[in-house]
Motif scaffolding. Structure first.
Motif, PDB file in Angstrom:
ATOM      1  N   THR A 364       0.811  -1.227   0.000  1.00  0.00           N
ATOM      2  CA  THR A 364       0.000   0.000   0.000  1.00  0.00           C
ATOM      3  C   THR A 364       0.837   1.267   0.000  1.00  0.00           C
ATOM      4  O   THR A 364       0.339   2.341  -0.351  1.00  0.00           O
ATOM      5  CB  THR A 364      -0.925   0.007   1.223  1.00  0.00           C
ATOM      6  OG1 THR A 364      -0.122  -0.133   2.410  1.00  0.00           O
ATOM      7  CG2 THR A 364      -1.930  -1.133   1.162  1.00  0.00           C
ATOM      8  N   SER A 365       2.098   1.168   0.399  1.00  0.00           N
ATOM      9  CA  SER A 365       2.947   2.365   0.453  1.00  0.00           C
ATOM     10  C   SER A 365       3.485   2.762  -0.920  1.00  0.00           C
ATOM     11  O   SER A 365       4.066   3.835  -1.079  1.00  0.00           O
ATOM     12  CB  SER A 365       4.122   2.140   1.411  1.00  0.00           C
ATOM     13  OG  SER A 365       4.920   1.058   0.970  1.00  0.00           O
ATOM     14  N   TYR A 402      11.905   1.737  -3.961  1.00  0.00           N
ATOM     15  CA  TYR A 402      11.162   0.689  -3.256  1.00  0.00           C
ATOM     16  C   TYR A 402      11.831  -0.682  -3.339  1.00  0.00           C
ATOM     17  O   TYR A 402      11.231  -1.688  -2.945  1.00  0.00           O
ATOM     18  CB  TYR A 402       9.745   0.581  -3.838  1.00  0.00           C
ATOM     19  CG  TYR A 402       8.928   1.833  -3.702  1.00  0.00           C
ATOM     20  CD1 TYR A 402       8.536   2.313  -2.451  1.00  0.00           C
ATOM     21  CD2 TYR A 402       8.527   2.558  -4.826  1.00  0.00           C
ATOM     22  CE1 TYR A 402       7.792   3.471  -2.329  1.00  0.00           C
ATOM     23  CE2 TYR A 402       7.774   3.724  -4.715  1.00  0.00           C
ATOM     24  CZ  TYR A 402       7.405   4.172  -3.462  1.00  0.00           C
ATOM     25  OH  TYR A 402       6.662   5.317  -3.341  1.00  0.00           O
TER      26      TYR A 402
END
Length: 521
Positions: A364-365, A402
């Motif tokens: 979700t980030s 990420y």
């Protein structure tokens, strides 16, 4: 403990504190990699430059270190070095841009010559039976500095999750990496002050014709009955060398036929020590541990384990260097390093990376995580294949941002085996070639040329260190972690074969006795 021994240990400890500053300076950057990459939007080569810029700086410094040691003296040179560390720490913490940060760290690299000068100074004030332990104190301080850096970085990371008023008022969340680099300021200042309390090197005093002052220094560290013998040996060592004290003449002597065995030993160990890849592991520790798949927080915790392992095995090496000798520690230690790197290679080589549809929905980030659906369920046989797939799905910037989180989700890897291999590698390095190289450098060169010889071979090891640091991110991006570690193992194996045939034992021998043994061999 006699007053002589107390004085010798005190002077050695003060000088060896430069190793603590070196370790702190070198490893603090490991915690900032993620933050400076995001703040300045760095690619892999730019990151390598900012991390490796001190090693570039030391290349320049070592061209002048030998001359400074001979003309200004070891003590004055150390004081200049401490000042450079202090200025660099302040400038790094306040750097407003990428290039100003590179410049500040480059300035700190000018001070990295502290290790060679410290080894030179301690080797010249230490009695033969204590030389191994006293010179190794520099390595002890290096690993203490490394450990302190990892602990400081971890503590600052933990503070960023705190809502305490003082954390907010100091801007720790906003300026995380600046606080990390700024933590070096206080110890650098303290070391500079302490260096005003050590005497000048007796070997340097004899080298410059100040025999009476050299005797006064020796009275503090050895019994009166041994002073004249020591002075006579120093004079003989100088007279046996080339009397021309010019830089060019001393460099020629390093390459001369009588110095051939010494040259081979010094050159091989200078290359092999850094070709182990030790600084890739130490300076990029959180980045390396993120490859295991534990995430950022776990990577910082595991980095602390690196520091603790370094301390334990450096102390063990310090205890045994004058008992087992230099040769056994080097030969068996390098074999241990090769085995450890082999374990790491196998662990990373057998890893597999797969992002399941379920794991993607949990991310979700990540903005627009559905972009990853194109690689959902696909298995990748290496970290490099997986990262390339991420770049195709997310773009280079988001993939880099990420990657740690995504590797944690995707990795099917024997993390325990790899962690064991890395810690075994750290233990082997700090037990053997890490500290013992500096012991050998303090012993195998005659007084007449040691002021040039030690910085010269430190320059060689610094060049290798710079290449390792600068190109490690690029190697990760092009070769992958497994083949990068295999490359290090093969390089060390070549050095081991050479040293097996040429390295002599030097324990409990005076510097002059070592010269005779090397020339006879």
């Amino acid at each position: 403990m006699s007053s002589y021994k107390i004085n010798a240990f005190t002077y050695a400890l003060i000088v060896a504190l430069g190793g603590f500053i070196f370790g702190l300076d070198a490893a603090l950057i490991s915690g900032t990699v993620k933050f400076i990459t995001e703040e300045f939007n760095l690619n892999s080569m730019q990151l390598g430059i900012v991390v490796g810029s001190p090693s570039i700086g030391v290349l320049l410094a070592l061209f002048f270190t030998g001359s400074a040691c001979n003309s200004l003296g070891r003590r004055k040179t150390l004081q200049i070095i401490a000042s450079l560390y202090l200025i660099s720490a302040i400038a790094s913490a306040l750097a407003p841009s990428y290039w100003s940060l590179v410049a500040a760290r480059f300035l700190g690299g000018l001070a990295f010559s502290s290790i060679s000068v410290a080894s030179m100074y301690i080797g010249e004030i230490a009695p033969p039976q204590w030389r191994g332990k006293l010179v190794s104190m520099t390595q002890i301080n290096i690993v203490l500095g490394l450990s302190a850096a990892y602990f400081i970085n971890y503590s600052i990371i933990q503070l960023t999750s705190s809502d305490a008023a003082w954390v907010t008022s100091l801007g720790i969340k906003q300026y995380t990496w600046r606080w990390m680099l700024g933590s070096e300021i206080v110890p650098a200042f303290l070391w500079l002050i302490l260096l005003f309390f050590i005497p000048r090197s007796p070997s340097w005093l004899v080298y410059n014709g100040k025999t009476e002052e050299a005797k006064n220094t020796l009275r503090k560290i050895i019994p009166e009955a041994e002073i004249n013998v020591q002075i006579e040996e120093m004079i003989q060592s100088m007279q046996s060398g080339n009397q021309d004290q010019s830089l060019v003449s001393q460099l020629k002597q390093i390459f001369s036929k009588p110095m051939r065995n010494t040259f081979i030993i010094a050159m091989t160990i200078a290359i092999a020590q850094q070709a182990t890849g030790i600084n890739a592991i130490l300076f990029y520790a959180p980045t390396v541990f993120e490859q295991i798949g534990g995430g950022t927080d776990a990577a910082f915790v595991q980095s602390i384990w690196v520091g603790l392992t370094s301390i334990v095995f450096t102390v063990l090496g310090l205890v045994l260097v004058d008992k087992l000798g230099r040769r056994p520690l080097i030969i068996w230690g390098m074999a241990w390093i090769i085995l450890s790197l082999g374990i790491c290679f196998y662990g990373f080589k057998t890893a597999r990376y797969t992002l399941t549809p379920t794991s993607i929905t949990e991310l979700t980030s990540i903005n627009n995580a559905e972009r990853l659906q194109t690689i959902a369920g696909k298995e990748y046989g290496s970290d490099i294949e997986f990262k390339k797939a991420l770049e195709e799905s997310l773009g280079e910037a988001d993939a880099r941002k990420y990657s740690s989180q995504l590797i944690q989700k995707a990795a099917d890897i024997n993390a325990v085996l790899i962690l064991f291999g890395i810690l075994s590698f750290i233990a082997a390095f700090h037990f053997s070639v890490g500290p013992v190289m500096w012991v050998l450098f303090s012993e195998i060169f005659p007084i007449a040329i040691r002021g040039i010889a030690i910085p010269f071979f430190t320059l060689i090891t610094s060049i290798v260190s710079m290449l390792v640091q600068v190109f490690f991110p690029e190697q990760l991006a092009t070769m992958g972690i497994s083949y990068t570690l295999l490359f290090y193992a093969i390089t060390v194996a070549i050095g081991l074969v050479i040293l097996y045939y040429y390295l002599i034992e030097t324990k409990n021998m005076t510097i002059e006795e070592i010269q005779l043994k090397l020339q006879k061999k």
